[in-house]
Design a protein around this motif. Sequence first.
Motif, short mmCIF file in Angstrom:
data_model
loop_
_atom_site.label_atom_id
_atom_site.label_comp_id
_atom_site.label_asym_id
_atom_site.label_seq_id
_atom_site.Cartn_x
_atom_site.Cartn_y
_atom_site.Cartn_z
N LEU A 122 0.83 -1.20 0.00
CA LEU A 122 0.00 0.00 0.00
C LEU A 122 0.86 1.25 0.00
CD1 LEU A 122 -3.32 0.65 1.71
CD2 LEU A 122 -1.51 2.33 2.02
N ALA A 123 1.90 1.26 0.83
CA ALA A 123 2.79 2.42 0.87
C ALA A 123 3.41 2.67 -0.50
CB ALA A 123 3.88 2.21 1.92
N HIS A 182 0.43 13.23 -0.24
CA HIS A 182 0.69 14.62 -0.62
C HIS A 182 1.51 15.37 0.43
CE1 HIS A 182 -2.59 15.21 2.15
NE2 HIS A 182 -3.48 14.70 1.32
N GLY A 183 1.69 14.78 1.61
CA GLY A 183 2.54 15.37 2.63
C GLY A 183 1.92 16.52 3.40
N ILE A 187 -0.66 12.52 9.55
CA ILE A 187 -1.04 11.12 9.44
C ILE A 187 -2.33 11.06 8.63
CG2 ILE A 187 -1.74 9.02 10.69
CD1 ILE A 187 -0.18 10.13 13.12
N THR A 188 -2.45 10.05 7.77
CA THR A 188 -3.68 9.82 7.02
C THR A 188 -4.18 8.41 7.32
OG1 THR A 188 -3.00 11.31 5.24
CG2 THR A 188 -4.70 9.70 4.70
N THR A 215 2.08 7.74 7.00
CA THR A 215 2.74 8.97 7.42
C THR A 215 4.10 9.08 6.75
OG1 THR A 215 3.52 10.25 9.34
CG2 THR A 215 3.75 7.85 9.47
N ASN A 216 4.58 10.30 6.64
CA ASN A 216 5.94 10.55 6.17
C ASN A 216 6.95 10.53 7.31
OD1 ASN A 216 4.80 10.94 3.68
ND2 ASN A 216 5.20 13.14 3.56
N ASP A 217 6.46 10.48 8.54
CA ASP A 217 7.31 10.67 9.72
C ASP A 217 7.69 9.32 10.33
OD1 ASP A 217 7.95 11.07 12.60
OD2 ASP A 217 7.47 13.17 12.18
#
Length: 383
Positions: A39-40, A174-175, A179-180, A200-202
């Motif tokens: 998924l990522a 999209h950043g 968190i989504t 998340t990007n984090d």
Amino acid sequence: MIPYGRQDITQDDIDGVLEVLTSDFLTQGPRVPAFEDALASHIGAPHAVAVNSATSALHIACLALGLGAGDRLWTSPITFVASANAGLYCGAEVDFVDIDAETFNICPKALAAKLELAEREGTLPKIVVPVDMCGQSCDMAAIRALADQYGFKIIEDASHAIGGRYRDAFVGAHGLADITVFSFHPVKIITTAEGGMAVTNDTDLARKMGYFRSHGVTRDADLMEGDSDGPWYYQQIDLGYNYRMTEMQAALGVTQLQRLDAYVAARAARADRYDAELAGLALDLPGRLEDASSSWHLYVIRLQDAASRRPVFEGLRAAGLGVNVHYIPVHLQPHYRRMGFNPGDFPVAEDYYSRAISIPLYATMSDEQQAEVISAIKAEVAA
């Protein structure tokens, strides 16, 4: 009856689940990380954390961002109750922001006005949860600009919106959100029966959500206090929960994900046909955000006469359509009324609710079924 939504299970899905049932792992095996990685990779997000429901994903997202007693979480009143309940689980206060009348999402202007007042009163939120209602992204750039100005974190509740896009990126990649969260309930775009995902990007937020979903336990030596006793060693480093996804759910998710883009395209084609064939009736059709491409989890019509909603709804049900209403405004639920919310607090959301009907829309819907839906609506609603 033609349902408002339904899952599509193929032989590939069945084979994937059966393979798990005859394997060594029913839980905490290789399929869950495989689903997370797939998924990522598909949407272009660095980190994905699978859990047993989108509600659990919302909860661990709040925990990872440090939400607690004395904090505030704001969300949309037009959503399932989980978007707000996640804040209550953490001991925070919950409030709402009225919606945009055309997109059914949090209105950035209403959010800006409420934030300006909250800043003066010292009641700013720690987290805002914009909800991508029906599969269409919120105006995330506007919300991000407000987050930067007022210092709150964003959890994008994209339970409806996997496969949707905002600007040039998939929702979740999209950043603009910290968190989504996605849902894989059977009526959503893809399903794992029950299940959810937080992306998340984090790296630090992903690590925290990883242990919050599993009792607060870690085997990561970098997170432990003191030295490890050996290769069997683990520590509970925080109070977590049993929110793990099973191997069977993840196996289903892997095969379903392979059809995500096709499902979204099929739903979009159905939505376009509804737009064309229902135009001219005494209805308000869904608005479309210029910068977004919806995944079309739901197609909601709004009767121009609120008094006609119940007879039209009952007429469509009698005609064999499994119509529904999404959603009753959260602030009007008895639990939230006891907190002090009242009718009239969020008038745009309440007007939306008074006129809304969700009509059938799903990827495997046939031309004949959609024609039957359109015919029934035309029989119930005047031009």
